[in-house]
Structures are given as structure tokens and as C-alpha cells.
Scaffold this motif. Structure first.
Motif, PDB file in Angstrom:
ATOM      1  N   ALA A 150      32.640   9.574  10.501  1.00  0.00           N
ATOM      2  CA  ALA A 150      31.502   9.259   9.871  1.00  0.00           C
ATOM      3  C   ALA A 150      30.168   9.914  10.130  1.00  0.00           C
ATOM      4  O   ALA A 150      30.300  10.792  11.167  1.00  0.00           O
ATOM      5  N   GLY A 151      29.155   9.752   9.394  1.00  0.00           N
ATOM      6  CA  GLY A 151      27.959  10.661   9.801  1.00  0.00           C
ATOM      7  C   GLY A 151      27.281  10.183  11.173  1.00  0.00           C
ATOM      8  O   GLY A 151      27.172   8.942  11.443  1.00  0.00           O
ATOM      9  N   GLN A 152      26.866  11.051  11.950  1.00  0.00           N
ATOM     10  CA  GLN A 152      26.031  10.908  13.178  1.00  0.00           C
ATOM     11  C   GLN A 152      24.647  11.203  12.732  1.00  0.00           C
ATOM     12  O   GLN A 152      24.152  12.277  12.636  1.00  0.00           O
ATOM     13  N   TRP A 153      23.933   9.921  12.733  1.00  0.00           N
ATOM     14  CA  TRP A 153      22.612  10.059  12.308  1.00  0.00           C
ATOM     15  C   TRP A 153      21.801  10.209  13.783  1.00  0.00           C
ATOM     16  O   TRP A 153      21.701   9.498  14.740  1.00  0.00           O
ATOM     17  N   LEU A 154      21.185  11.267  13.730  1.00  0.00           N
ATOM     18  CA  LEU A 154      20.727  11.752  15.071  1.00  0.00           C
ATOM     19  C   LEU A 154      19.336  10.980  15.413  1.00  0.00           C
ATOM     20  O   LEU A 154      18.611  10.591  14.312  1.00  0.00           O
ATOM     21  N   GLY A 155      19.136  10.568  16.472  1.00  0.00           N
ATOM     22  CA  GLY A 155      17.943   9.830  16.908  1.00  0.00           C
ATOM     23  C   GLY A 155      16.712  10.648  17.324  1.00  0.00           C
ATOM     24  O   GLY A 155      16.836  11.689  17.031  1.00  0.00           O
ATOM     25  N   THR A 156      15.633  10.085  17.685  1.00  0.00           N
ATOM     26  CA  THR A 156      14.255  10.551  17.683  1.00  0.00           C
ATOM     27  C   THR A 156      14.243  10.947  19.265  1.00  0.00           C
ATOM     28  O   THR A 156      13.119  11.855  19.656  1.00  0.00           O
ATOM     29  N   GLU A 157      14.711  10.476  20.455  1.00  0.00           N
ATOM     30  CA  GLU A 157      14.330  10.362  21.836  1.00  0.00           C
ATOM     31  C   GLU A 157      14.516  11.681  22.451  1.00  0.00           C
ATOM     32  O   GLU A 157      13.758  12.325  22.900  1.00  0.00           O
ATOM     33  N   ASP A 158      15.638  12.275  21.997  1.00  0.00           N
ATOM     34  CA  ASP A 158      16.275  13.724  22.523  1.00  0.00           C
ATOM     35  C   ASP A 158      17.242  14.101  21.603  1.00  0.00           C
ATOM     36  O   ASP A 158      18.451  14.231  22.112  1.00  0.00           O
TER      37      ASP A 158
END
Length: 355
Positions: free
Chosen positions: A99-107
Motif C-alpha cells: 500500500a502507499g507510504q504517505w511521507l510525513g513532514t518531520e524528516d
């Protein structure tokens, strides 16, 4: 409105066997069940780094990287530990699929590097979803995004650095282009900025040697005339992208998306496309009166499992871009967007098993 797609789905019992076998503990009732399951081998290696491959027998188990630490995997472990084999089988129908890996904003650089390195080790490309453009989601359940254009540029640069020369498929900014067509959603003074940011992101990502990039182009229920999406795609850099993505986090049938995407492709230079089939097994919820019909609608089902064997010349893959089992938002009794919605996950899997 649309029929089911039972013919495109395999039953979760077959999909569950491999994962349950790996996790089984000798002496438990669940382990005994697993030992009786068919002993199919793991996925074969992908011959080309940026292209997902299928097994030699033509089946499509895990053509992309499966995250062993996903919320679905955690829910599966809990179900297995409880000894509830039936519930574990339903959750496994989700947990065992990429499934899709929705990247975060912190790092984002570290996160993108960690995912692509793990995927490279497994010899499977990961599916990354980039969802951080300023003015995201019109202030709804997934509002937010980068605070400024320069912050977004920095975020994309770090994602690009994290991917490097490793393989990845990228879906770029779900809903962004479609929201630009919604009056009052994104303030007019920011439209050109959004097109510029998307175009720059496409340029940066497409320059990577192992990365495929698909610009999100809504779905056929939202943008009913594909001609309306032509100029936005062109301004956002579709010419440099590998193609466009349809039906992200939505429930429109695969047939409707293929028809829509084929028409849109003919207007943007024959570009290929991918379709999110994660939850479209029963099509969209009936009725048009509910403005939040897209949000945790009851009666839905898992759709076609992720595969690059689509049978459609222009469709590069059926993907689970939205992670099924994770909430659309705090509507219809759901937890906040992105959190695991266990009862909904079970319903999706159960409806796919018994359409």
C-alpha cells in the motif's frame, strides 16, 4: 450505479496463508491452521528496479514493497495473538498487500531513505505518496500542508535526496489539481504558485534514475469531463511525468476509471495512468445527497489487489494508494484521518470475501 468487481478479486484466505505461516508459533491453534495452508513461495525478485514484477505463475502477490510495520500489520499481529483466526484472516487480506507510504513532514529525507532502502533489500519498489502542498484539502479533514512555497520546495528536495537512485513509484499530491477546479477551495492568488510547485516537483522526481511519477488527476465522479483536467495537468508538468493517478482514496469502479483515464490520456499525449483500487470493490456508495459520501461510507469492499498485470494497455498498475483500513476522517463514527479504523477494515475485507 456500478456493479461489483468480484471477478477481479481473490479470496483473502489465499492471501493470508503466507503471512500467517511466517508469524505462527508452534503449538498454537493458529499455527496448526497455517501449517495446513498451501506452501507457496515468496515473491520473486523484480528484474528491473523501477518496474514492479509479478510472480512467474502470473499471480500478483506483493508486486510492490509491503511495509512490515504498517498499522495493518500491527492489527494483524494483535488478531493473531488473540487466537481469532477468522479475524486474523480478514486483516491479513489488507496487511499482506503493498500500500502507499504517505511521507510525513518531520524528516522526509530519512523516511524516504529508510523506505527505499528496505524496499531495495526486498527487491520490490515502494509506492510513495507525497501529500504536503500548501492549502491542502481545502481546510477539511486532512487540512494542512507546507506553510509556504519555499517550505514545500525544501520538503520535496529532502524527499528527492532520500530516494536517491533507488527504485520508487510516486503519486504526487492527491486532490491538488482537482481542488484547483473547485471554486473557493484554493484562493485564486495561490493557483499559479501551486502549478509551479507541482511542475518543479515533477521535474525533480522525474530526474531520479529509478523513480516513476504520477500526477493525481482526481476521479470520474469528481471531474466528470476529463477535458477539464487537461490544462491543469499540462500546467503541472504532465509532459515530464510518467503519467497520472486516478481514484486516490475514492470508491469509483475500475471500469469507470479506465474509461475516464483512456479519454483523458488521449488529450495529454497518450500518457499512461494508475488506478487506486484499494476500496472500490463495491463501487461508490449510492445516493448523491450526502456531501461526505466519500468519507468512511458503509458497505464498501476491497478492490483488485495491487498488480501491474492490468490487461489495459494504458494502465500501468492497479494500486492500493489509500491504505485500506485507515480512516478518511471523523465522520460516520471514524477516528481522525489516517488512523486505523478496525471495524471498517474488517468490513472492507469481509465484503470482498462475500460480495
Amino acid at each position: 450505479m456500478y456493479g461489483t468487481e468480484a471477478g477481479h478479486r481473490r479470496r483473502p484466505a489465499r492471501r493470508a496463508a503466507a503471512r500467517r505461516r511466517r508469524r505462527a508459533v508452534a503449538g498454537t491453534a493458529l499455527a496448526a491452521t497455517v501449517l495446513l495452508a498451501a506452501c507457496s513461495s515468496p515473491d520473486d525478485a523484480s528484474p528491473r528496479p523501477a518496474q514492479a514484477s509479478e510472480r512467474p505463475d502470473g499471480s500478483s502477490e506483493a508486486p510492490f514493497w509491503v511495509n512490515p510495520d504498517s498499522r495493518a500489520q500491527q492489527a494483524l499481529a494483535t488478531a493473531e495473538e488473540s487466537g481469532d483466526a477468522q479475524e486474523a484472516e480478514l486483516v491479513a487480506a489488507i496487511a499482506e498487500q503493498p500500500a502507499g507510504q504517505w511521507l510525513g513532514t518531520e524528516d522526509p529525507e530519512t523516511e524516504a531513505r529508510r523506505i527505499t532502502e528496505a524496499a531495495q533489500e526486498a527487491d520490490r519498489p515502494p509506492l510513495l505518496v507525497l501529500y504536503n502542498i500548501p492549502h491542502r484539502d481545502c481546510g477539511q479533514y486532512s487540512e494542512g500542508g507546507a506553510p509556504t512555497a519555499d517550505a514545500y520546495r525544501d520538503w520535496i528536495a529532502r524527499v528527492v535526496s532520500g530516494i536517491g537512485d533507488r527504485a520508487a513509484w510516486v503519486v504526487l499530491e492527491p486532490d491538488a489539481l482537482a481542488h484547483l477546479l473547485v471554486p473557493g477551495c484554493v484562493p485564486g492568488e495561490f493557483h499559479e504558485e501551486q502549478y509551479t510547485l507541482l511542475r518543479e516537483a515533477v521535474e525533480s522526481l522525474s530526474a531520479l534514475p529509478g523513480t516513476r511519477v504520477y500526477l493525481d488527476a482526481g476521479n470520474p465522479q469528481w471531474v466528470q469531463d476529463p477535458g477539464g483536467m487537461v490544462e491543469p495537468l499540462q500546467r503541472a508538468g504532465i509532459a515530464q511525468a510518467d503519467g497520472f493517478a486516478l481514484n486516490v482514496s475514492n470508491y469509483q469502479t475500475t471500469e469507470a476509471n479506465v474509461e475516464y483515464g483512456t479519454r483523458l490520456s488521449s488529450m495529454v499525449g497518450g500518457k499512461h495512468f494508475v488506478i487506486d483500487t484499494s476500496r472500490n470493490g463495491n463501487g461508490p456508495a449510492e445516493g448523491v445527497g450526502d456531501e461526505e459520501a466519500w468519507c468512511n461510507p458503509p458497505g464498501r469492499a476491497l478492490g483488485t489487489e495491487p498488480t501491474t498485470r492490468t490487461g489495459e494497455e494504458l494502465v500501468d498498475a492497479f494500486l492500493w494508494i489509500k491504505r485500506p483500513g485507515e480512516s478518511d476522517g471523523t465522520c460516520k463514527g471514524g477516528p481522525p484521518a489516517g488512523e486505523w479504523h478496525h471495524s471498517y477494515a474488517l468490513e472492507l475485507a469481509r465484503n470482498a470475501t462475500h460480495p
